[in-house]
Write a protein that holds these residues in place. Structure first.
Motif, mmCIF file in Angstrom:
data_model
loop_
_atom_site.group_PDB
_atom_site.id
_atom_site.type_symbol
_atom_site.label_atom_id
_atom_site.label_comp_id
_atom_site.label_asym_id
_atom_site.label_seq_id
_atom_site.Cartn_x
_atom_site.Cartn_y
_atom_site.Cartn_z
ATOM 1 N N SER A 13 0.814 -1.074 0.002
ATOM 2 C CA SER A 13 0.115 0.087 0.169
ATOM 3 C C SER A 13 0.900 1.221 -0.120
ATOM 4 N N VAL A 14 1.862 1.357 0.733
ATOM 5 C CA VAL A 14 2.802 2.603 0.903
ATOM 6 C C VAL A 14 3.386 2.557 -0.277
ATOM 7 N N LYS A 19 4.541 5.857 -5.467
ATOM 8 C CA LYS A 19 4.330 5.975 -6.696
ATOM 9 C C LYS A 19 3.581 7.208 -7.148
ATOM 10 N N ILE A 20 2.424 7.456 -6.520
ATOM 11 C CA ILE A 20 1.481 8.322 -6.779
ATOM 12 C C ILE A 20 2.262 9.723 -6.633
ATOM 13 N N THR A 21 2.717 9.975 -5.223
ATOM 14 C CA THR A 21 3.140 11.245 -4.906
ATOM 15 C C THR A 21 4.650 11.613 -5.558
ATOM 16 N N MET A 283 4.613 16.966 -2.086
ATOM 17 C CA MET A 283 4.660 15.603 -2.735
ATOM 18 C C MET A 283 6.099 15.103 -2.331
ATOM 19 N N GLN A 284 7.351 16.033 -2.544
ATOM 20 C CA GLN A 284 8.545 15.489 -2.149
ATOM 21 C C GLN A 284 8.580 15.257 -0.811
ATOM 22 N N ALA A 290 7.060 8.391 2.863
ATOM 23 C CA ALA A 290 6.918 7.029 2.365
ATOM 24 C C ALA A 290 8.193 6.203 2.585
ATOM 25 N N ASP A 291 9.398 6.692 1.953
ATOM 26 C CA ASP A 291 10.805 5.891 1.902
ATOM 27 C C ASP A 291 10.986 5.642 3.301
#
Length: 323
Positions: A13-14, A19-21, A283-284, A290-291
């Protein structure tokens, strides 16, 4: 402790969200570049108009028009810029907060019915209508998606006519001034009456060469940016013996509305560039988060997997000993 299947599902999920962000960050970066080019293309006209007006003011300081005359404030108009979509950090929230503060200041003094709000952008329009403000109707959301000087001229002419007819006594702009990809300054300034001295001496500093938003990169660019030498105090006329026909006031009455058109258009371009820069940074940040979350989940997954393997080995060893 969550099972290996649950952790694996969270990792997937993450990864999908990341990928989207990441894609949205690249799209915002591309749009920011186009917005920077639009500002760059506008600057020569702004520079020449400013030089002409400064030259005329240096030649004849007493020249005045109806658009720069102060008078008692009985009715106010606010032009507020926002975006049409979200996911751009606190960009819209900051604009809305300053709008509410400004409306309250004037409403306490003049009454809320005497405060008109011209909204540019879907987000601020929806909020202003929800708060019950005196929102002036008009389809201006398209101006944000496709910035153009024509609707800015129409709006400037409408506000100028109301100001000239005495229907409104002050017009203010609320928007984000684009300084660089990592810095957007929330600005509130007077549009009408135009203070020529203040408007012509405003801050021109913009970094239109980079879309890097990290703090270290911005500090490096700031240290190594070439210093522009601008003489603000000494302004020479365009010509030592120029002749103005029919007179200075008439010429200024034609030039100052063009300055008003430029002010609205510049604010629009600044707001659009600031929106894309804010979305790129947001988004960055989301991608970086997310990373980090993926790193923690992978670590947790490996620990749980190792623990399950160790437990199975112990069961096998224990069974063989008992046999």
């Amino acid at each position: 402790m969550p099972s290996l299947k649950e952790i694996k599902g969270r990792i997937a999920s993450v990864n999908s969200t990341r990928k989207i962000t990441s894609a949205m960050k690249m799209v915002a970066s591309s749009k920011l570049h186009h917005a920077q080019v639009a500002i760059q293309n506008m600057l020569p006209y702004e520079t020449m108009l400013e030089h002409i007006l400064k030259s005329f003011l240096a030649a004849e300081a007493e020249a005045q028009t109806i658009y720069d005359q102060e008078r008692p404030v009985k009715r106010v108009a606010l032009v507020v810029y926002s975006s049409n979509s979200s996911l751009c950090g606190g960009f819209n929230a900051n604009v809305i907060k300053l709008m509410q503060k400004t409306v309250k200041e004037y409403a306490d003094e003049l009454g809320q019915d005497n405060v008109e709000v011209y909204t540019i952008g879907r987000k601020v329009t929806e909020k202003a209508q929800k708060l019950g403000y005196n929102v002036q109707t008009g389809e201006r959301a398209e101006m944000v998606d496709h910035p153009s000087v024509a609707p800015c001229i129409e709006l400037a002419m409408e506000l100028g006519k109301k100001f000239a007819d005495g229907e409104i006594d002050r017009v203010e702009l609320i928007y984000h001034h684009f300084k660089s990809a990592g810095s957007q300054i929330l600005t509130r300034k007077t549009f009408l009456p135009i203070d020529l001295e203040e408007e012509l001496d405003r801050d021109h500093e913009r970094d239109l060469t980079s879309n890097i938003a990290t703090k270290k990169a911005q500090e490096y660019l700031k240290r190594n940016r070439r210093q522009r030498k601008v003489e603000e105090n000494e302004v020479a006329p365009l010509n030592d013996n120029f002749i103005v026909e029919p007179d200075m006031d008439t010429v200024l009455s034609q030039l100052i509305p063009k300055l008003a058109h430029l002010m609205l258009y510049t604010a629009l371009l600044d707001s659009v560039a600031s929106e894309h820069a804010a979305r790129m940074v947001a988004m960055q940040t989301a991608t970086d988060n997310a990373d980090e979350l993926l790193r923690q989940l992978n670590l947790q997954y490996n620990k749980s997997r190792q623990q399950a393997i160790t437990s199975e080995l112990l069961d096998i060893v224990g069974g063989s000993v008992n046999n």
